[in-house]
Motif scaffolding. Structure first.
Motif, PDB file in Angstrom:
ATOM      1  N   LEU A  92       0.815  -1.216   0.000  1.00 10.17           N
ATOM      2  CA  LEU A  92       0.000   0.000   0.000  1.00 10.17           C
ATOM      3  C   LEU A  92       0.850   1.269   0.000  1.00 10.17           C
ATOM      4  CD1 LEU A  92      -2.820  -0.983   2.520  1.00 10.17           C
ATOM      5  CD2 LEU A  92      -3.124  -0.435   0.098  1.00 10.17           C
ATOM      6  N   GLY A  93       2.184   1.114   0.002  1.00  9.90           N
ATOM      7  CA  GLY A  93       3.069   2.270   0.015  1.00  9.90           C
ATOM      8  C   GLY A  93       3.241   2.899   1.375  1.00  9.90           C
ATOM      9  N   ARG A  94       2.792   2.217   2.430  1.00 14.43           N
ATOM     10  CA  ARG A  94       2.890   2.760   3.794  1.00 14.43           C
ATOM     11  C   ARG A  94       4.205   2.274   4.418  1.00 14.43           C
ATOM     12  NH1 ARG A  94      -3.195   1.237   5.621  1.00 14.43           N
ATOM     13  NH2 ARG A  94      -2.398   1.681   7.713  1.00 14.43           N
ATOM     14  N   LEU A  95       5.303   2.775   3.855  1.00 13.24           N
ATOM     15  CA  LEU A  95       6.622   2.259   4.196  1.00 13.24           C
ATOM     16  C   LEU A  95       7.056   2.624   5.613  1.00 13.24           C
ATOM     17  CD1 LEU A  95       8.615   2.819   0.871  1.00 13.24           C
ATOM     18  CD2 LEU A  95       7.180   0.903   1.540  1.00 13.24           C
ATOM     19  N   GLY A  96       6.650   3.794   6.080  1.00 14.13           N
ATOM     20  CA  GLY A  96       7.020   4.197   7.432  1.00 14.13           C
ATOM     21  C   GLY A  96       6.473   3.237   8.474  1.00 14.13           C
ATOM     22  N   GLU A  97       5.187   2.850   8.329  1.00 17.11           N
ATOM     23  CA  GLU A  97       4.602   1.869   9.243  1.00 17.11           C
ATOM     24  C   GLU A  97       5.285   0.515   9.090  1.00 17.11           C
ATOM     25  OE1 GLU A  97       0.089   2.058   9.451  1.00 17.11           O
ATOM     26  OE2 GLU A  97       0.489   3.338   7.719  1.00 17.11           O
ATOM     27  N   ALA A  98       5.551   0.153   7.847  1.00 16.26           N
ATOM     28  CA  ALA A  98       6.133  -1.162   7.572  1.00 16.26           C
ATOM     29  C   ALA A  98       7.528  -1.288   8.168  1.00 16.26           C
ATOM     30  CB  ALA A  98       6.175  -1.411   6.071  1.00 16.26           C
ATOM     31  N   VAL A  99       8.339  -0.237   8.075  1.00 17.66           N
ATOM     32  CA  VAL A  99       9.709  -0.330   8.578  1.00 17.66           C
ATOM     33  C   VAL A  99       9.710  -0.500  10.094  1.00 17.66           C
ATOM     34  CG1 VAL A  99      10.247   2.126   8.937  1.00 17.66           C
ATOM     35  CG2 VAL A  99      12.038   0.571   8.184  1.00 17.66           C
ATOM     36  N   ASP A 100       8.797   0.179  10.786  1.00 13.03           N
ATOM     37  CA  ASP A 100       8.718   0.025  12.242  1.00 13.03           C
ATOM     38  C   ASP A 100       8.301  -1.394  12.617  1.00 13.03           C
ATOM     39  OD1 ASP A 100       9.460   2.635  12.649  1.00 13.03           O
ATOM     40  OD2 ASP A 100       7.400   3.389  12.830  1.00 13.03           O
ATOM     41  N   LEU A 101       7.339  -1.946  11.883  1.00 14.71           N
ATOM     42  CA  LEU A 101       6.840  -3.278  12.182  1.00 14.71           C
ATOM     43  C   LEU A 101       7.888  -4.339  11.867  1.00 14.71           C
ATOM     44  CD1 LEU A 101       4.207  -4.325  13.340  1.00 14.71           C
ATOM     45  CD2 LEU A 101       3.311  -4.559  11.021  1.00 14.71           C
ATOM     46  N   HIS A 102       8.580  -4.193  10.736  1.00 18.43           N
ATOM     47  CA  HIS A 102       9.652  -5.138  10.403  1.00 18.43           C
ATOM     48  C   HIS A 102      10.782  -5.053  11.433  1.00 18.43           C
ATOM     49  CE1 HIS A 102       8.488  -7.261   6.871  1.00 18.43           C
ATOM     50  NE2 HIS A 102       8.386  -6.209   6.090  1.00 18.43           N
ATOM     51  N   ARG A 103      11.072  -3.858  11.913  1.00 23.90           N
ATOM     52  CA  ARG A 103      12.144  -3.706  12.898  1.00 23.90           C
ATOM     53  C   ARG A 103      11.768  -4.418  14.212  1.00 23.90           C
ATOM     54  NH1 ARG A 103      16.186  -0.227  12.340  1.00 23.90           N
ATOM     55  NH2 ARG A 103      14.994   1.252  11.061  1.00 23.90           N
ATOM     56  N   ARG A 104      10.510  -4.254  14.630  1.00 24.32           N
ATOM     57  CA  ARG A 104      10.071  -4.925  15.854  1.00 24.32           C
ATOM     58  C   ARG A 104      10.071  -6.449  15.680  1.00 24.32           C
ATOM     59  NH1 ARG A 104       5.754  -1.094  15.983  1.00 24.32           N
ATOM     60  NH2 ARG A 104       4.204  -2.757  15.923  1.00 24.32           N
ATOM     61  N   THR A 105       9.660  -6.907  14.504  1.00 31.60           N
ATOM     62  CA  THR A 105       9.662  -8.350  14.233  1.00 31.60           C
ATOM     63  C   THR A 105      11.078  -8.897  14.273  1.00 31.60           C
ATOM     64  OG1 THR A 105       7.728  -8.061  12.794  1.00 31.60           O
ATOM     65  CG2 THR A 105       8.921 -10.138  12.602  1.00 31.60           C
ATOM     66  N   LEU A 106      12.011  -8.168  13.672  1.00 29.96           N
ATOM     67  CA  LEU A 106      13.400  -8.608  13.669  1.00 29.96           C
ATOM     68  C   LEU A 106      13.958  -8.670  15.084  1.00 29.96           C
ATOM     69  CD1 LEU A 106      16.083  -9.323  12.315  1.00 29.96           C
ATOM     70  CD2 LEU A 106      16.464  -6.865  11.934  1.00 29.96           C
ATOM     71  N   GLU A 107      13.668  -7.671  15.894  1.00 34.28           N
ATOM     72  CA  GLU A 107      14.189  -7.662  17.263  1.00 34.28           C
ATOM     73  C   GLU A 107      13.734  -8.896  18.048  1.00 34.28           C
ATOM     74  OE1 GLU A 107      12.758  -3.959  18.743  1.00 34.28           O
ATOM     75  OE2 GLU A 107      14.290  -2.751  17.713  1.00 34.28           O
ATOM     76  N   VAL A 108      12.460  -9.271  17.881  1.00 33.65           N
ATOM     77  CA  VAL A 108      11.948 -10.433  18.613  1.00 33.65           C
ATOM     78  C   VAL A 108      12.515 -11.723  18.032  1.00 33.65           C
ATOM     79  CG1 VAL A 108       9.885 -11.673  19.372  1.00 33.65           C
ATOM     80  CG2 VAL A 108       9.849  -9.175  19.217  1.00 33.65           C
ATOM     81  N   ARG A 109      12.605 -11.808  16.716  1.00 29.26           N
ATOM     82  CA  ARG A 109      13.149 -13.029  16.105  1.00 29.26           C
ATOM     83  C   ARG A 109      14.613 -13.224  16.476  1.00 29.26           C
ATOM     84  NH1 ARG A 109      10.102 -13.119  10.137  1.00 29.26           N
ATOM     85  NH2 ARG A 109       8.432 -14.540  10.819  1.00 29.26           N
ATOM     86  N   LEU A 110      15.366 -12.145  16.575  1.00 28.54           N
ATOM     87  CA  LEU A 110      16.754 -12.261  17.027  1.00 28.54           C
ATOM     88  C   LEU A 110      16.820 -12.836  18.438  1.00 28.54           C
ATOM     89  CD1 LEU A 110      18.291  -8.924  15.690  1.00 28.54           C
ATOM     90  CD2 LEU A 110      19.165 -11.217  15.197  1.00 28.54           C
ATOM     91  N   ARG A 111      15.918 -12.373  19.297  1.00 30.13           N
ATOM     92  CA  ARG A 111      15.917 -12.836  20.680  1.00 30.13           C
ATOM     93  C   ARG A 111      15.419 -14.283  20.802  1.00 30.13           C
ATOM     94  NH1 ARG A 111      12.811  -9.178  22.576  1.00 30.13           N
ATOM     95  NH2 ARG A 111      10.918 -10.366  22.972  1.00 30.13           N
ATOM     96  N   VAL A 112      14.392 -14.625  20.011  1.00 26.94           N
ATOM     97  CA  VAL A 112      13.760 -15.945  20.142  1.00 26.94           C
ATOM     98  C   VAL A 112      14.507 -17.011  19.359  1.00 26.94           C
ATOM     99  CG1 VAL A 112      11.657 -17.252  19.650  1.00 26.94           C
ATOM    100  CG2 VAL A 112      11.485 -14.953  20.611  1.00 26.94           C
TER     101      VAL A 112
END
Length: 227
Positions: A92-112
């Protein structure tokens, strides 16, 4: 079955079938059962395949809310749901929201899961691609380079995910204007694609197209009249 139909290009039939399965599972097991949630995610993905991105975002968001409540933030299905929502926001071109969500997902996946897990590497790759889409090529190059190093170590140089990662790094380098490095990396990627995957594999064809595009851009830059 629905996934096979969608992968084969019959997204409309896959959507109808998944919708029926979801209705039956919701009536039988309830909306919070893991299989029901998995099929709700599949339905959102089917909407994405049909280009119905707004509906897909709404369904992915509802799916994520229930996954967070039922399974928790560190569960693999929750993280997949979060990743899917971010990818649909990109469409949808909502890259600002997407980058925050991908960053949070990455942080948890790194930990888990740890840094070398395929899911973690997928998140890292997605985040780097979004950064490039936002024009933040320097950050994207650094993240793509770290991701590629891990792919090479974990999966090896001939794995399709490694080859895609290598192409993504080359794309980010091209975004920085480092066209010589991008051409060289695309060329090396193509050599491995031809050797391991063959000339008709989709990744081989994508790499050929990318190499051709960067070569044309490099020639245009060399021949551009100076003012």
């Amino acid at each position: 079955m629905a996934y096979q139909l969608s992968a084969g290009g019959d997204a409309a039939t896959a959507f109808t079938l998944t919708q029926r399965v979801l209705h039956i599972e919701t009536e039988t097991f309830g909306p919070d059962q893991p299989n029901t949630l998995a099929n709700q995610s599949n339905l959102a993905n089917a909407l994405w395949s049909l280009g119905r991105y707004d509906e897909a975002v709404d369904l992915h968001r509802r799916n994520l809310e229930v996954n967070l409540r039922v399974l928790g933030p560190g569960h693999s299905d929750t993280l997949d749901s979060q990743n899917n929502l971010a990818n649909t926001l990109v469409a949808l071109g909502r890259l600002g929201e997407a980058v925050d969500l991908h960053r949070r997902t990455l942080e948890v996946r790194l930990r888990v899961f740890g840094p070398g897990h395929p899911k973690t590497l997928g998140s890292q790759n997605n985040l780097a691609n979004i950064l490039a889409g936002l024009g933040r090529y320097g950050e994207a190059v650094g993240l793509h380079r770290r991701t590629l190093e891990l792919y090479l170590r974990v999966l090896g140089p001939g794995h399709p995910d490694t080859l895609r990662s290598q192409n993504n790094l080359a794309d980010a380098l091209a975004g920085l204007g480092r066209l010589g490095e991008a051409v060289d990396l695309h060329r090396r990627t193509l050599e491995v694609c031809l050797q391991v995957l063959g000339p008709d594999h989709p990744e081989t064809r994508r790499t050929q197209a990318k190499l051709l595009a960067v070569r044309r851009r490099s020639r245009w830059r060399r021949n551009k009249p100076r003012r």
